[in-house]
Design a protein around this motif. Structure first.
Motif, PDB file in Angstrom:
ATOM      1  N   PRO A  72       0.837  -1.208   0.000  1.00 37.38           N
ATOM      2  CA  PRO A  72       0.000   0.000   0.000  1.00 37.38           C
ATOM      3  C   PRO A  72       0.869   1.254   0.000  1.00 37.38           C
ATOM      4  CG  PRO A  72      -0.723  -1.572   1.667  1.00 37.38           C
ATOM      5  CD  PRO A  72       0.589  -2.060   1.161  1.00 37.38           C
ATOM      6  N   PRO A  73       0.353   2.373  -0.511  1.00 36.18           N
ATOM      7  CA  PRO A  73       1.159   3.597  -0.638  1.00 36.18           C
ATOM      8  C   PRO A  73       1.782   4.064   0.681  1.00 36.18           C
ATOM      9  CG  PRO A  73      -0.838   3.809  -1.934  1.00 36.18           C
ATOM     10  CD  PRO A  73      -0.975   2.530  -1.172  1.00 36.18           C
ATOM     11  N   THR A  74       1.032   4.048   1.777  1.00 32.98           N
ATOM     12  CA  THR A  74       1.616   4.550   3.035  1.00 32.98           C
ATOM     13  C   THR A  74       2.660   3.592   3.597  1.00 32.98           C
ATOM     14  OG1 THR A  74      -0.203   3.587   4.337  1.00 32.98           O
ATOM     15  CG2 THR A  74      -0.422   5.899   3.634  1.00 32.98           C
ATOM     16  N   THR A  75       2.531   2.302   3.297  1.00 31.95           N
ATOM     17  CA  THR A  75       3.563   1.344   3.691  1.00 31.95           C
ATOM     18  C   THR A  75       4.856   1.637   2.942  1.00 31.95           C
ATOM     19  OG1 THR A  75       1.889  -0.345   4.146  1.00 31.95           O
ATOM     20  CG2 THR A  75       4.144  -1.102   3.814  1.00 31.95           C
ATOM     21  N   GLN A 131       8.020  -5.761   7.611  1.00 35.56           N
ATOM     22  CA  GLN A 131       7.557  -5.272   6.315  1.00 35.56           C
ATOM     23  C   GLN A 131       6.213  -5.897   5.936  1.00 35.56           C
ATOM     24  OE1 GLN A 131      11.354  -6.444   4.573  1.00 35.56           O
ATOM     25  NE2 GLN A 131      11.622  -4.360   3.812  1.00 35.56           N
ATOM     26  N   THR A 132       6.044  -7.194   6.199  1.00 31.87           N
ATOM     27  CA  THR A 132       4.774  -7.830   5.868  1.00 31.87           C
ATOM     28  C   THR A 132       3.664  -7.373   6.810  1.00 31.87           C
ATOM     29  OG1 THR A 132       5.517  -9.765   7.133  1.00 31.87           O
ATOM     30  CG2 THR A 132       5.780  -9.834   4.751  1.00 31.87           C
ATOM     31  N   GLY A 133       4.000  -7.110   8.066  1.00 29.88           N
ATOM     32  CA  GLY A 133       3.008  -6.552   8.978  1.00 29.88           C
ATOM     33  C   GLY A 133       2.567  -5.170   8.546  1.00 29.88           C
ATOM     34  N   ALA A 134       3.524  -4.375   8.039  1.00 29.25           N
ATOM     35  CA  ALA A 134       3.206  -3.019   7.587  1.00 29.25           C
ATOM     36  C   ALA A 134       2.290  -3.030   6.366  1.00 29.25           C
ATOM     37  CB  ALA A 134       4.496  -2.258   7.285  1.00 29.25           C
ATOM     38  N   TYR A 135       2.313  -4.106   5.581  1.00 29.22           N
ATOM     39  CA  TYR A 135       1.347  -4.233   4.486  1.00 29.22           C
ATOM     40  C   TYR A 135      -0.074  -4.132   5.035  1.00 29.22           C
ATOM     41  CZ  TYR A 135       4.069  -5.696   0.325  1.00 29.22           C
ATOM     42  OH  TYR A 135       4.882  -5.741  -0.780  1.00 29.22           O
ATOM     43  N   ASN A 136      -0.359  -4.903   6.094  1.00 27.30           N
ATOM     44  CA  ASN A 136      -1.705  -4.908   6.651  1.00 27.30           C
ATOM     45  C   ASN A 136      -2.079  -3.545   7.221  1.00 27.30           C
ATOM     46  OD1 ASN A 136      -4.160  -6.388   7.434  1.00 27.30           O
ATOM     47  ND2 ASN A 136      -3.488  -5.953   9.513  1.00 27.30           N
ATOM     48  N   ASN A 170      -5.382   1.688   6.073  1.00 29.52           N
ATOM     49  CA  ASN A 170      -5.325   3.135   5.837  1.00 29.52           C
ATOM     50  C   ASN A 170      -4.562   3.884   6.936  1.00 29.52           C
ATOM     51  OD1 ASN A 170      -6.792   3.114   3.366  1.00 29.52           O
ATOM     52  ND2 ASN A 170      -8.693   2.877   4.539  1.00 29.52           N
ATOM     53  N   TRP A 171      -3.656   3.205   7.606  1.00 25.94           N
ATOM     54  CA  TRP A 171      -2.777   3.905   8.537  1.00 25.94           C
ATOM     55  C   TRP A 171      -1.809   4.774   7.751  1.00 25.94           C
ATOM     56  CZ3 TRP A 171      -0.815   1.179  13.541  1.00 25.94           C
ATOM     57  CH2 TRP A 171      -1.904   0.632  14.238  1.00 25.94           C
ATOM     58  N   ILE A 173       2.253   4.093  11.178  1.00 27.99           N
ATOM     59  CA  ILE A 173       2.905   2.788  11.045  1.00 27.99           C
ATOM     60  C   ILE A 173       4.247   2.794  11.772  1.00 27.99           C
ATOM     61  CG2 ILE A 173       3.999   1.201   9.404  1.00 27.99           C
ATOM     62  CD1 ILE A 173       1.829   2.015   7.373  1.00 27.99           C
ATOM     63  N   LEU A 174       5.015   3.845  11.562  1.00 32.68           N
ATOM     64  CA  LEU A 174       6.349   3.910  12.174  1.00 32.68           C
ATOM     65  C   LEU A 174       6.259   4.037  13.690  1.00 32.68           C
ATOM     66  CD1 LEU A 174       8.129   6.163   9.533  1.00 32.68           C
ATOM     67  CD2 LEU A 174       8.397   3.697   9.869  1.00 32.68           C
TER      68      LEU A 174
END
Length: 553
Positions: free
Chosen positions: A253-256, A501-506, A511-512, A517-518
């Motif tokens: 996703p873009p924000t990831t 990285q895979t967790g950040a996908y979710n 829409n975080w 996310i960080l």
């Protein structure tokens, strides 16, 4: 190594005046938001004489080639240059030696070891001839006598793994630049494309191995191992175009992707010291960050880089240790759960779930039963849809034996000549479940592996988040089944520290924002623009201040 704020020299441009490329004088300063990096894109060039590098400009541009002949600086132009090496016999044999104090899987553990050796009064330097190594500083222990006296003293004090790596050289690789019908044997060659775009073709004989396009300029230079490194001098925002697509993938996703861009920018600026011994800053593989030039640059990742331009992640006005991994298996690890050295306040275990799937306070994963229960969970986590979230890998005793023997022999370990692995036992875990010590009983004694050594020494586990179960066969004539190997049952892939990285996908799919996310993976941190007010790196043994307070000296 230096501490505190990054100097103006390190922020200086590498692309300015051709005449400055071989000079030790600082180049004219750029805006600090886009510093020029020195990335080793081809390391240890010359180890294999069959390898050559073909360098070409793009889109009708030309190459400017610069080197010294004696004290005279020569500047020539061409449309193609070939770099190769060939062995040159020495008039008399030469002794190449270094005292290897320790060997490590990662730079992080090597740096902690170097600090410990310095505390004992031994000057050190960190190198990467293959694995990471800590050497006794060569210009301090500069003679065979001094090196052997140091070795004798250390072995008498009980440091059995210290050794002198000694080679008698009869020839050395010599680099050459071939263009315009001439062959120029030179150790240092600078190459500038008029449009700042250059193609590098790595070849073995007549076979092309890789073809990549890089922004910025190139420089061939000697390294600490008697070979050469091809260095890409590239502005950081251009560099990120060759990192972000490969580190996070275009499906994110873009924000990831934006979160990854901020981490990659932060990571490189904090880690510029890694290759001081070789006179460049970072490598281009997984020992640093994967960097493949601008060949794979894409609109989606370029937008994320542009949207976050100049932004870095900080804690108390210092760049964070921006570590990240592929998949944390449902819980991230503290720094000290994977490497030796002091913890970072913002790198602590985080359950990778937005629905509260596990409570580490009431059910710490130091307990083996808790760990097994945790690894039996297959839902409720950000990473659960990925193959490496949960895994099981089998290894026979023979396979473990071969892995361990190769690992120990490379480190000159006293028990390296064992012939049989008898059993292995996890003897300590961290609160994040990561194995801290693994004891392997052999016919010659017990080998103890610590933290990230475990996954370097044994191929089967994909991370340190695992437990073992014995594999048995019934043997005719034996009353009891015989142990034949182990099943490693675990979760995650990689070290598991910082952002998954895979967790950040979710989280991106939820829409975080990149900032949210960080902050999830690095509690207490904040985004700031690159500036001279930030501390890029300090000695990791220094006291870390709380955010909003003055940083420790």
């Amino acid at each position: 190594m230096t501490t505190g704020k990054r100097s103006g020299l390190l922020l200086a441009a590498g692309v300015a005046v051709v005449g400055n490329l071989l000079s030790s004088a600082p180049a004219p300063a750029q805006q600090p938001q886009n510093p020029v990096l020195q990335i080793g894109i081809v390391q240890r060039f010359g180890r294999d004489d069959a390898k050559t590098l073909v360098i070409e400009p793009l889109d009708g541009a030309s190459l400017t080639v610069q080197f010294k002949t004696g004290e005279q600086l020569e500047t020539l132009t061409t449309n193609q240059i070939v770099l190769d090496t060939s062995p040159v016999p020495l008039e008399t044999t030469s002794l190449q030696e270094r005292v290897v104090l320790s060997t490590h899987r990662s730079f992080e553990s090597a740096e902690d070891s170097a600090n410990q050796w310095r505390d004992r009064g031994i000057e050190t330097e960190i190198a990467q001839p293959g694995d990471w190594q800590v050497w006794a500083k060569r210009d301090v222990y500069s003679t065979p006598l001094l090196r052997r006296l140091l070795l004798k003293d250390l072995q008498a004090a009980g440091y059995e793994n210290v050794y002198v790596d000694s080679q008698v050289l009869r020839d050395v690789p010599k680099a050459a630049a071939i263009f315009n019908g001439f062959r120029y044997n030179r150790d240092i060659v600078s190459i500038i494309a008029s449009n700042q775009r250059v193609r590098v073709i790595e070849k073995y004989g007549d076979v092309e191995d890789t073809v990549r396009v890089y922004g910025g300029n190139l420089r061939l230079q000697p390294n600490a191992y008697g070979t050469y490194t091809l260095v890409n001098q590239v502005p950081i925002e251009t560099y990120l175009r060759g990192v972000v697509p490969y580190e996070i993938g275009l499906a994110a996703p873009p924000t990831t992707i934006e979160a990854q861009a901020i981490l990659a920018r932060t990571y490189v600026l904090r880690n510029l010291r890694r290759f001081e011994v070789d006179n460049y800053e970072l490598c281009a593989d997984t020992q640093c960050q994967v960097y493949r030039g601008i060949t794979g640059a894409a609109d989606k990742t370029d937008r994320a880089i542009s949207n976050t331009r100049g932004q870095v992640l900080t804690y108390g006005d210092e760049l964070v240790d921006a570590l990240y991994s592929s998949n944390a298996g449902g819980v991230t690890a503290a720094f000290s759960h994977v490497w030796n050295g002091p913890d970072r306040p913002y790198l602590q275990p985080v359950v990778d779930s937005v629905v509260g799937s596990w409570d580490l306070v009431t059910r710490p994963l130091t307990d083996e039963n808790n760990l097994k229960a945790f690894l039996s969970l297959e839902s409720g986590f950000n990473e659960e849809t990925w193959d490496t979230f949960r895994w099981s890998e089998d290894a026979s005793l023979d396979e473990i034996e071969q892995d361990l023997k190769t690992y120990l022999q490379a480190r000159n370990y006293p028990l390296a000549n064992f012939t049989e692995v008898q059993r292995l036992v996890v003897t300590e875990r961290a609160p994040s479940g990561r194995v801290q010590t693994l004891q392997i009983a052999t016919d010659m004694g017990v080998v103890t592996l610590e933290k990230d050594e475990v996954i370097r020494a044994i191929a089967a586990p994909l991370s340190l988040l695992f437990y073992t179960a014995g594999l048995y066969d019934t043997v005719p004539g034996e009353a009891e089944p015989q142990l034949t190997g182990y099943r490693f049952i675990g979760g995650g892939f990689g070290h598991g520290v910082g952002m998954s990285q895979t967790g950040a996908y979710n989280l991106g799919d939820l829409n975080w924002s990149a900032e949210r996310i960080l902050k999830f993976y690095y509690p207490g941190t904040e985004l700031q623009p690159i500036s001279d007010a930030l501390v890029f790196w300090r000695d990791p043994t220094a006291v870390v201040s709380e955010p909003g307070t003055d940083a420790a000296p």
